[in-house]
Scaffold this motif. Structure first.
Motif, PDB file in Angstrom:
ATOM      1  N   ARG A 261       0.817  -1.225   0.000  1.00 10.73           N
ATOM      2  CA  ARG A 261       0.000   0.000   0.000  1.00 10.73           C
ATOM      3  C   ARG A 261       0.848   1.271   0.000  1.00 10.73           C
ATOM      4  O   ARG A 261       0.584   2.210  -0.772  1.00 10.73           O
ATOM      5  CB  ARG A 261      -0.891  -0.023   1.238  1.00 10.73           C
TER       6      ARG A 261
ATOM      7  N   SER B  80      -5.478   3.717 -10.864  1.00 17.68           N
ATOM      8  CA  SER B  80      -6.585   2.851 -11.289  1.00 17.68           C
ATOM      9  C   SER B  80      -6.258   1.984 -12.491  1.00 17.68           C
ATOM     10  O   SER B  80      -7.081   1.176 -12.912  1.00 17.68           O
ATOM     11  CB  SER B  80      -7.813   3.709 -11.614  1.00 17.68           C
TER      12      SER B  80
ATOM     13  N   ASP C  15      -6.909  -3.159  -3.507  1.00 15.40           N
ATOM     14  CA  ASP C  15      -8.305  -2.821  -3.748  1.00 15.40           C
ATOM     15  C   ASP C  15      -9.049  -4.101  -4.105  1.00 15.40           C
ATOM     16  O   ASP C  15      -8.450  -5.171  -4.281  1.00 15.40           O
ATOM     17  CB  ASP C  15      -8.448  -1.760  -4.851  1.00 15.40           C
ATOM     18  N   THR C  16     -10.340  -4.005  -4.207  1.00 15.84           N
ATOM     19  CA  THR C  16     -11.180  -5.183  -4.450  1.00 15.84           C
ATOM     20  C   THR C  16     -10.847  -5.851  -5.775  1.00 15.84           C
ATOM     21  O   THR C  16     -10.811  -7.085  -5.865  1.00 15.84           O
ATOM     22  CB  THR C  16     -12.665  -4.781  -4.424  1.00 15.84           C
TER      23      THR C  16
ATOM     24  N   ASP D 248      -7.267  -7.061   2.733  1.00 13.75           N
ATOM     25  CA  ASP D 248      -6.414  -6.165   1.963  1.00 13.75           C
ATOM     26  C   ASP D 248      -4.990  -6.709   1.943  1.00 13.75           C
ATOM     27  O   ASP D 248      -4.683  -7.733   2.571  1.00 13.75           O
ATOM     28  CB  ASP D 248      -6.433  -4.751   2.539  1.00 13.75           C
TER      29      ASP D 248
END
Length: 459
Positions: free
Chosen positions: A155, A171, A203-204, A227
């Protein structure tokens, strides 16, 4: 097919189509690091996907793999699997990490993460891999970290680093952590079936993609946790549990003489109760995992961690305790350790593995030298120069009977030591660090078990 059209992160293909692409070779994989854990992982990925490039900084490793050969010793099934995957074109190796990154849609990082002298995680090799990945990162790519790192690394380091250096937005690529849960000597089995695979993404969508990938790698379950940081903690918690448990066993072994019992017998009996699982005592804890993982946690938290650090202190004290026990046993036999010729059996940290990181043998040898002993060492897994670097004179196993030994310390019970003819030695004092010796006709003190000779205990 380019990496952008073959990526699994935010893919527009339905899940079954993604699986078909992955297993059919349409999703290129690069595995960074071809060491004793990296090569088995790359070979398994190759078997599952048919399209893997392995990266290593050592040109000899790359040459060996491309020749269809295996540089990792004593790993059942691995030489055959490497040869098979290279032969069918599913596995190849290179030193060019940037070019390999440009070809990949899945990037798997499994490089060493040692400790510095200040007991801080050394992420230099890890960050060098990130540089290469950033140079080739494409929208839709997945980055999967398998090597052990401090909690929060995916992260707080991987994502912002790749975003900054690649020019991609957060993203456009996925990052997930899947802890390596393998043991040397059974790597292929552990990767593909022994344990559930733990995956956690930042993230998912990254968690979903990583779950799909590892569903094709293992026949066991894939457990998706909340996570990436949780997944990173899983591996560390496993190691810390073992470190604390071994420290308990070692502390019990240290009070064995005061109790006047065989502590290992008591442990075995206690473990017949389902809520008890005390590990075995020994001369210390070695390797690049258990002795280091506690510091991966403590280096990242501000809270006090007295139990974790005390366990480290106990386990770090065991090599000196082992050598001191030999000194005391020699004294009990009316002899002195100063000037005694002592053979240390086993310098690697565990049997059958040519690995010496954090090996207890180092501390045992140092302490014996401090006591004035003449220290010899035998290890069938290591070259003489490696053995000598620990401060002992390397000796071949077959030459031991000619060395006029006074004492022996068993640190690492390699299977080759099973062939020792103990009757060839006169009046030895032996400290058995691992409890592997039976009645050998000499005075033996077992760590946790206590002293005995020819089946008779000496209290």
């Amino acid at each position: 097919m380019t990496a952008s059209s073959s990526g699994l992160y935010n893919s527009t293909r339905p899940p079954e189509g993604q699986r078909t692409a992955l297993t059919g070779g349409a999703v290129p994989v690069t595995v960074y690091g071809l060491g004793k854990m990296g090569l088995p992982l790359a070979a398994v990925y190759a078997q599952a996907t048919g399209n893997v490039v392995g990266v290593d900084i050592d040109p000899d490793v790359v040459r060996t793999v491309n020749d269809g050969e295996c540089h990792v010793a004593k790993e059942p099934g691995l030489p055959e699997l490497v040869a098979e995957q290279v032969e069918r074109g599913a596995l190849r190796a290179t030193t060019d990490s940037v070019e390999a990154a440009k070809q990949a849609a899945i990037h798997v990082i499994i490089v060493p993460t040692p400790l510095t002298d200040d007991r801080e995680p050394d992420l230099a090799a890890f960050e060098a891999v990130l540089d290469s990945i950033a140079a080739g990162l494409t929208p839709g790519d997945m980055v999967v970290v398998e090597c052990t790192v401090p909690p929060g690394t995916s992260r707080d380091l991987v994502v912002p680093y790749l975003e900054s250096e690649s020019g991609l937005s957060r993203s456009e690529f996925g990052v997930a952590f899947c802890p390596e849960r393998t043991s040397s000597g059974r790597a292929l089995q552990d990767i593909t079936e022994s344990h559930p695979k733990i995956v956690g993404g930042v993230d998912t969508e990254a968690t979903r993609a990583a779950s799909l990938i590892y569903g094709e790698i293992t026949s066991n379950d894939v457990i998706a946790v909340s996570d990436a940081t949780t997944a990173e903690a899983v591996k560390l918690f496993e190691g810390v549990y073992r470190d604390v448990n071994i420290a308990l066993a070692n502390e019990l072994a240290r009070i064995r003489d005061d109790l006047g019992i065989d502590v290992t017998e008591a442990i075995d009996a206690a473990n017949t109760q389902p809520y008890c699982n005390i590990h075995a005592p020994g001369p210390g804890v070695g390797g690049h995992c258990i002795p280091w993982y506690p510091y991966f946690i403590t280096s990242r938290v501000s809270a006090e961690t007295p139990l974790i650090l005390t366990a480290r202190e106990v386990n770090d004290s065991m090599p000196a305790f082992t050598a001191d026990t030999l000194r005391d046993e020699l004294a009990n036999a009316g002899r002195t350790i100063e000037g005694a010729t002592v053979a240390v059996l086993g310098v690697t940290y565990r049997p059958g593995v040519a690995e010496t990181r954090a090996t207890p043998a180092a501390g045992v040898i140092d302490r014996l030298n401090e006591h004035g002993a003449t220290v010899l060492a035998v290890d069938p897994m290591l070259d003489d120069d490696v053995v000598a670097s620990f401060g002992a004179t390397p000796v071949a196993l077959g030459d031991l009977p000619s060395k006029s030994l006074d004492a022996v310390v068993v640190v690492t019970p390699h299977e080759e030591f099973d062939d020792i003819e103990w009757a060839d030695f006169d009046d030895l004092v032996v400290v058995d660090g691992r409890g592997t010796l039976g009645d050998i006709g000499h005075r033996v003190y077992t760590i946790g078990g206590g002293p005995r000779r020819s089946g008779v205990s000496h209290e």
